[in-house]
Design a protein around this motif. Structure first.
Motif, mmCIF file in Angstrom:
data_model
loop_
_atom_site.group_PDB
_atom_site.id
_atom_site.type_symbol
_atom_site.label_atom_id
_atom_site.label_comp_id
_atom_site.label_asym_id
_atom_site.label_seq_id
_atom_site.Cartn_x
_atom_site.Cartn_y
_atom_site.Cartn_z
ATOM 1 N N GLU A 137 37.357 27.221 -19.893
ATOM 2 C CA GLU A 137 37.876 27.628 -18.590
ATOM 3 C C GLU A 137 38.942 26.637 -18.134
ATOM 4 O O GLU A 137 38.674 25.456 -17.966
ATOM 5 N N TYR A 138 40.164 27.109 -17.942
ATOM 6 C CA TYR A 138 41.214 26.196 -17.491
ATOM 7 C C TYR A 138 42.115 26.836 -16.441
ATOM 8 O O TYR A 138 43.305 26.613 -16.384
ATOM 9 N N GLY A 139 41.551 27.661 -15.578
ATOM 10 C CA GLY A 139 42.332 28.215 -14.472
ATOM 11 C C GLY A 139 43.028 29.501 -14.841
ATOM 12 O O GLY A 139 42.950 29.990 -15.967
ATOM 13 N N SER A 140 43.748 30.069 -13.882
ATOM 14 C CA SER A 140 44.392 31.367 -14.079
ATOM 15 C C SER A 140 45.823 31.206 -14.561
ATOM 16 O O SER A 140 46.603 30.451 -13.981
ATOM 17 N N GLU A 141 46.138 31.875 -15.638
ATOM 18 C CA GLU A 141 47.482 31.993 -16.183
ATOM 19 C C GLU A 141 48.216 30.654 -16.328
ATOM 20 O O GLU A 141 49.273 30.444 -15.734
ATOM 21 N N PRO A 142 47.689 29.718 -17.113
ATOM 22 C CA PRO A 142 48.441 28.483 -17.379
ATOM 23 C C PRO A 142 49.674 28.805 -18.222
ATOM 24 O O PRO A 142 49.640 29.697 -19.077
ATOM 25 N N ARG A 143 50.765 28.081 -17.996
ATOM 26 C CA ARG A 143 52.016 28.356 -18.695
ATOM 27 C C ARG A 143 52.413 27.176 -19.576
ATOM 28 O O ARG A 143 52.215 26.015 -19.218
ATOM 29 N N CYS A 144 53.010 27.501 -20.710
ATOM 30 C CA CYS A 144 53.478 26.488 -21.659
ATOM 31 C C CYS A 144 54.649 25.721 -21.049
ATOM 32 O O CYS A 144 55.567 26.327 -20.484
ATOM 33 N N VAL A 145 54.642 24.383 -21.166
ATOM 34 C CA VAL A 145 55.706 23.565 -20.579
ATOM 35 C C VAL A 145 57.021 23.697 -21.333
ATOM 36 O O VAL A 145 58.065 23.274 -20.839
ATOM 37 N N ALA A 146 57.001 24.292 -22.512
ATOM 38 C CA ALA A 146 58.231 24.457 -23.288
ATOM 39 C C ALA A 146 58.872 25.822 -23.061
ATOM 40 O O ALA A 146 60.042 25.918 -22.730
ATOM 41 N N CYS A 147 58.099 26.911 -23.227
ATOM 42 C CA CYS A 147 58.664 28.265 -23.132
ATOM 43 C C CYS A 147 58.375 28.942 -21.804
ATOM 44 O O CYS A 147 58.914 30.023 -21.536
ATOM 45 N N ALA A 148 57.492 28.372 -20.972
ATOM 46 C CA ALA A 148 57.122 28.903 -19.653
ATOM 47 C C ALA A 148 56.348 30.216 -19.732
ATOM 48 O O ALA A 148 56.101 30.854 -18.718
ATOM 49 N N GLN A 149 55.927 30.622 -20.942
ATOM 50 C CA GLN A 149 55.137 31.841 -21.098
ATOM 51 C C GLN A 149 53.652 31.531 -20.895
ATOM 52 O O GLN A 149 53.199 30.406 -21.116
ATOM 53 N N ILE A 150 52.887 32.555 -20.493
ATOM 54 C CA ILE A 150 51.454 32.382 -20.270
ATOM 55 C C ILE A 150 50.754 32.021 -21.582
ATOM 56 O O ILE A 150 51.044 32.604 -22.633
ATOM 57 N N CYS A 151 49.852 31.058 -21.519
ATOM 58 C CA CYS A 151 49.091 30.638 -22.697
ATOM 59 C C CYS A 151 47.873 31.543 -22.863
ATOM 60 O O CYS A 151 46.866 31.377 -22.163
ATOM 61 N N LEU A 152 47.964 32.492 -23.762
ATOM 62 C CA LEU A 152 46.860 33.407 -24.029
ATOM 63 C C LEU A 152 45.873 32.771 -24.998
ATOM 64 O O LEU A 152 46.234 31.912 -25.803
ATOM 65 N N ALA A 153 44.640 33.213 -24.934
ATOM 66 C CA ALA A 153 43.574 32.619 -25.756
ATOM 67 C C ALA A 153 43.830 32.796 -27.246
ATOM 68 O O ALA A 153 43.377 31.990 -28.055
ATOM 69 N N THR A 154 44.580 33.840 -27.606
ATOM 70 C CA THR A 154 44.826 34.106 -29.030
ATOM 71 C C THR A 154 45.838 33.144 -29.639
ATOM 72 O O THR A 154 45.900 32.999 -30.855
ATOM 73 N N ALA A 155 46.672 32.502 -28.816
ATOM 74 C CA ALA A 155 47.702 31.587 -29.318
ATOM 75 C C ALA A 155 47.186 30.154 -29.271
ATOM 76 O O ALA A 155 46.779 29.684 -28.204
#
Length: 364
Positions: free
Chosen positions: A139-157
Motif C-alpha cells: 500500500e503506497y497511496g493513490s496513483e503515485p507517479r514516476c519521477v522520470a516519465c510522470a506516468q502512474i506507477c501501476l502494480a504490473t510495472a
C-alpha cells in the motif's frame, strides 16, 4: 582488534560501541550503527564498516558509467570533483581511469544498479537515499507517479520507491535505463553556455519552469538544471530528448518543433502560439507553423484520399453548429480536439486532421 586495510595508510582499530553512533563510514557514507563492527583511524577521522571493508574491490570492470577498468586510488593532496555527482571526493579515495581522466567517489562507483532481474534495492546519484523495489501488494497511496516519465506507477510495472521519508519518489525500472550515467557536465544545444545537471531537488527560491516548452516543472519530477547561480535554466526530461533539427533562413541556430507551449507569441505575425510552434530556445524566438515559410499549405497524407489544406479553426460550419465545443473530433485519431488549434482540412469531405496526426508528412 587492529587491521591494515588497503583503503588507508594507517592501521585501523576496532571502534568502541559508545563511539559508533557519532562516526560515518567513509565508503557507504552511512552512520556507523551499533549493529555493525566498525574500524577506524582516530588520527585521520577515518572509519569503515567491517562489511564495507570486505566488500570494496581494488578495481571495477565493465562499470555502467565507464567502459574502462576503474582502479581504486588513495590521494593525499588537492581537491577533485566526482565525475558522476559533481561533489568533492572526500576523504581522498576514489576509483579512477587515468587514461580517460575520470574520477568517481567510492559511493558513486559502488552504487547498486538494477542490471540483474533480482535486484531488490538500488541507488543512484539523482537521489540521496536508496530505492527499494515496490511489492505488488504494498500500500503506497493513490496513483503515485514516476519521477522520470510522470506516468502512474501501476502494480504490473516493476517500480522502485525511496526507502526513507520521500513519499513522492517513485521510479519505473524501465525509466532508470533511460537516464544518463552521470549527473554533471551534460551539454545541450538548448543551453550552450553552461553544462546541465540532472536533479530531483526543487529550488527554494522560485517555481521551476522548463525553458524549452515554457511549461511548469512539478517539484517532484527529475529535471535538467543549470548550476550557475544567476542562470536558473531548466529542462523537462522529455524536452532534453528533443534536439533542434529545422533550419530557418537567416538564423544561426536550428529550430525545434514543440506541440504545446503556453503564452508564447509568434515573432512573425504576433499572434498567440496555442498549438505547434517552431522555437529557438537559446534566442527565445517562436514561429507559428503556418507562418514558417517552408511549412506546406497543402499535404497529401495516407489518412485521406484527397489533399488536405492548412486551415485555421474553427470552421464556419462548426461555428453554426448547436453541438457543444468539446464534441468536435479529429477524423484521424478520433479523439476530441481543441477548436482553436490549427488543422489540415478537406473541404469536399469536411475531413479534419490535427497537425500532430500528420506532422511527419508536414516536416518531410
Amino acid at each position: 582488534m587492529e587491521i591494515q586495510h588497503f583503503t588507508h595508510a594507517h592501521p585501523l582499530k576496532l571502534v568502541d560501541s559508545n563511539q559508533k553512533d557519532e562516526v560515518i563510514c567513509s565508503i557507504c557514507e552511512e552512520l556507523c550503527s551499533s549493529s555493525s563492527s566498525t574500524y577506524g583511524c582516530m588520527e585521520c577521522k577515518f572509519f569503515l564498516h567491517k562489511s564495507c571493508m570486505k566488500s570494496i574491490p581494488r578495481q571495477l570492470i565493465n562499470h555502467r558509467i565507464h567502459p574502462c577498468t576503474l582502479i581504486f586510488i588513495t590521494f593525499s593532496y588537492g581537491f577533485e570533483e566526482c565525475d558522476c555527482c559533481g561533489d568533492y571526493i572526500v576523504p581522498r579515495m576514489k576509483f579512477s581511469c587515468e587514461a580517460c581522466d575520470l574520477n568517481l567517489r567510492v559511493k558513486c562507483a559502488l552504487f547498486p544498479t538494477i542490471d540483474s532481474e533480482d535486484a531488490k534495492e538500488i541507488q543512484h546519484f539523482f537521489h540521496p537515499h536508496t530505492l527499494a523495489l515496490v511489492h505488488n501488494d504494498e500500500e503506497y497511496g493513490s496513483e503515485p507517479r514516476c519521477v522520470a516519465c510522470a506516468q502512474i506507477c501501476l502494480a504490473t510495472a516493476p517500480t522502485f520507491r525511496c526507502s526513507r521519508s520521500c513519499d513522492h519518489f517513485f521510479l519505473h525500472k524501465s525509466c532508470f535505463f533511460k537516464l544518463p550515467g552521470k549527473s554533471v557536465n551534460i551539454k545541450h544545444p538548448f543551453h550552450p553556455r553552461h553544462p546541465l545537471t540532472i536533479t530531483s531537488l526543487p529550488y527554494n527560491d522560485h517555481i521551476r519552469t522548463c525553458d524549452a516548452c515554457c511549461r511548469g516543472i512539478d517539484s517532484t519530477l527529475l529535471a535538467y538544471s543549470c548550476r550557475e547561480y544567476e542562470c536558473k535554466f531548466n529542462l523537462h526530461l522529455d524536452c532534453y530528448e528533443l534536439l533542434p533539427s529545422i533550419r530557418f533562413s537567416g538564423h544561426k541556430h536550428l529550430l525545434s518543433l514543440f506541440e504545446k507551449t503556453p503564452d508564447l507569441s509568434c515573432h512573425l505575425c504576433g499572434e498567440n502560439c496555442c498549438n505547434f510552434v517552431l522555437r529557438c530556445v537559446p534566442c527565445d524566438i517562436n514561429i507559428h507553423l503556418q507562418c514558417f515559410p517552408s511549412a506546406p499549405k497543402t499535404i497529401k497524407h495516407k489518412c485521406h484520399l484527397h489533399p488536405l489544406i492548412l486551415t485555421k479553426s474553427p470552421l464556419e460550419y462548426e461555428l453554426n453548429s448547436d453541438e457543444e465545443e468539446d464534441e468536435f473530433y479529429c477524423d484521424v485519431c478520433e479523439q476530441k480536439r481543441n477548436q482553436k488549434e490549427l488543422i489540415y482540412y478537406c473541404v469536399e469531405c469536411k475531413f479534419i486532421a490535427e497537425v500532430n496526426c500528420v506532422v511527419s508528412q508536414v516536416l518531410s
